[in-house]
Design a protein around this motif. Sequence first.
Motif, PDB file in Angstrom:
ATOM      1  N   GLY A  47       0.800  -1.254  -0.143  1.00 44.58           N
ATOM      2  CA  GLY A  47       0.203   0.346   0.071  1.00 44.58           C
ATOM      3  C   GLY A  47       0.975   1.240   0.123  1.00 44.58           C
ATOM      4  O   GLY A  47       0.412   2.399  -0.046  1.00 44.58           O
ATOM      5  N   ALA A 231      -7.464   0.380   4.994  1.00 42.97           N
ATOM      6  CA  ALA A 231      -7.144   1.237   3.476  1.00 42.97           C
ATOM      7  C   ALA A 231      -5.373   2.002   3.684  1.00 42.97           C
ATOM      8  O   ALA A 231      -5.510   3.335   3.725  1.00 42.97           O
ATOM      9  N   ARG A 233      -3.168   2.373   1.142  1.00 44.61           N
ATOM     10  CA  ARG A 233      -3.614   2.670  -0.608  1.00 44.61           C
ATOM     11  C   ARG A 233      -4.160   4.232  -0.403  1.00 44.61           C
ATOM     12  O   ARG A 233      -3.144   5.501  -0.753  1.00 44.61           O
ATOM     13  N   ALA A 234      -5.679   4.060   0.423  1.00 39.25           N
ATOM     14  CA  ALA A 234      -6.450   5.408   0.593  1.00 39.25           C
ATOM     15  C   ALA A 234      -6.080   6.480   1.537  1.00 39.25           C
ATOM     16  O   ALA A 234      -5.693   7.468   0.998  1.00 39.25           O
ATOM     17  N   LEU A 312     -14.858   2.753   1.425  1.00 33.32           N
ATOM     18  CA  LEU A 312     -13.517   3.129   1.445  1.00 33.32           C
ATOM     19  C   LEU A 312     -12.523   1.329   1.008  1.00 33.32           C
ATOM     20  O   LEU A 312     -11.751   1.458   0.736  1.00 33.32           O
ATOM     21  N   VAL A 313     -13.588   0.751   1.602  1.00 30.75           N
ATOM     22  CA  VAL A 313     -12.370  -1.000   0.910  1.00 30.75           C
ATOM     23  C   VAL A 313     -13.016  -1.007  -0.355  1.00 30.75           C
ATOM     24  O   VAL A 313     -12.159  -1.532  -1.292  1.00 30.75           O
ATOM     25  N   GLU A 316      -9.852   1.577  -1.779  1.00 30.97           N
ATOM     26  CA  GLU A 316      -8.781   0.864  -1.851  1.00 30.97           C
ATOM     27  C   GLU A 316      -8.112  -0.445  -2.564  1.00 30.97           C
ATOM     28  O   GLU A 316      -7.189  -0.344  -3.095  1.00 30.97           O
ATOM     29  N   LYS A 317      -9.474  -1.014  -3.180  1.00 26.66           N
ATOM     30  CA  LYS A 317      -9.244  -1.801  -3.991  1.00 26.66           C
ATOM     31  C   LYS A 317      -8.776  -1.846  -5.191  1.00 26.66           C
ATOM     32  O   LYS A 317      -8.578  -1.966  -6.395  1.00 26.66           O
TER      33      LYS A 317
END
Length: 326
Positions: A47, A231, A233-234, A312-313, A316-317
């Motif tokens: 991430g 998350a 990456r976010a 949010l998930v 993130e994906k």
Amino acid sequence: MAATAVYEAAPRPPPAGIYVPAVLFFTPDDELDLAAISEHVLRLARGGVTGILVQGSNGEAQHLSHDERSRAIRHTRKTLDDAGFCHVRIMAGTGAQSTRETRTLCEEAKDAGAEWALVLTPSTWVPAMSPDAIIRFHREVAQGSPIPTLIYNFPVVTAGIDLDSDVLGTLAQETNIVGVKLSCGQIGKLSRLTTQNPLSKFSPFIGRADVLLPSLQAGSAGGILALANIAPRACVKLFKSFKNGDLEEARKLQDLFVHADWAITKLGGIGGVKAIVTRGFGYGSGLVRGPLTPASEQKLQQTAGVKWLDELVALEKSLPDVEPGQ
């Protein structure tokens, strides 16, 4: 009292960026689930996080033996190195209720591969913890620690003890104290620290994702964020968007974080984080050590605001991985 540590160079704060107070996973017989821990650590590294905090509050530090704490740090470092993520840094929570044990935990953390120690203020005897006693505790820990220390200010887990900017500013002058994690989320406090101390010597990190952008605007070095377990990456994207001057993108992400962070709080914190990670990414379990309780599937379905975590998930994906060495 142990001898004062000797440093070969001036201790430096952790690099600016996003750090994750990583949750630990347990097997049904209450042992460390090393396979799930590895999977989680590698997802965080991919991430793009700057570092991982092992045994923060989300890592259930107070529920672990000394041996488990060292094993978790060592396992995290080996997992990162074996996968080529040698650049991802490790911080370790070393809070304990005595100066002696805290210093011992700092020594053990260094031996296991941590570069910095994050130190909670003792809270068993709250009436005894005057500003002078708090300053003396953190000074004595730092002076005996073989790695630089950061102060962990989290009133929720220290029986309401909340270090103000005067106490923190005094401690910022100590050679081996190089920063603070402000899980109190107080932006005014953070601003007073950033305007009086260079980030190259003393770096405040915010400890709550719901105020990450305001903290960056106030000069923070970044965040050590429970939400980054879900998350990474976010969270990194918000940090980079701010640094690149894209405030519109940063604000859009912050709007999502304020709702997602609140939903995690209503789910019960650590158990909620684990439940969302397991449901969203397919590894580990929601098992926690008592007296904590897990977040059941029924609680996930009944808690208002979980839709924000699902959003949010999904975000993130959709974001790309960071490859080793990037």
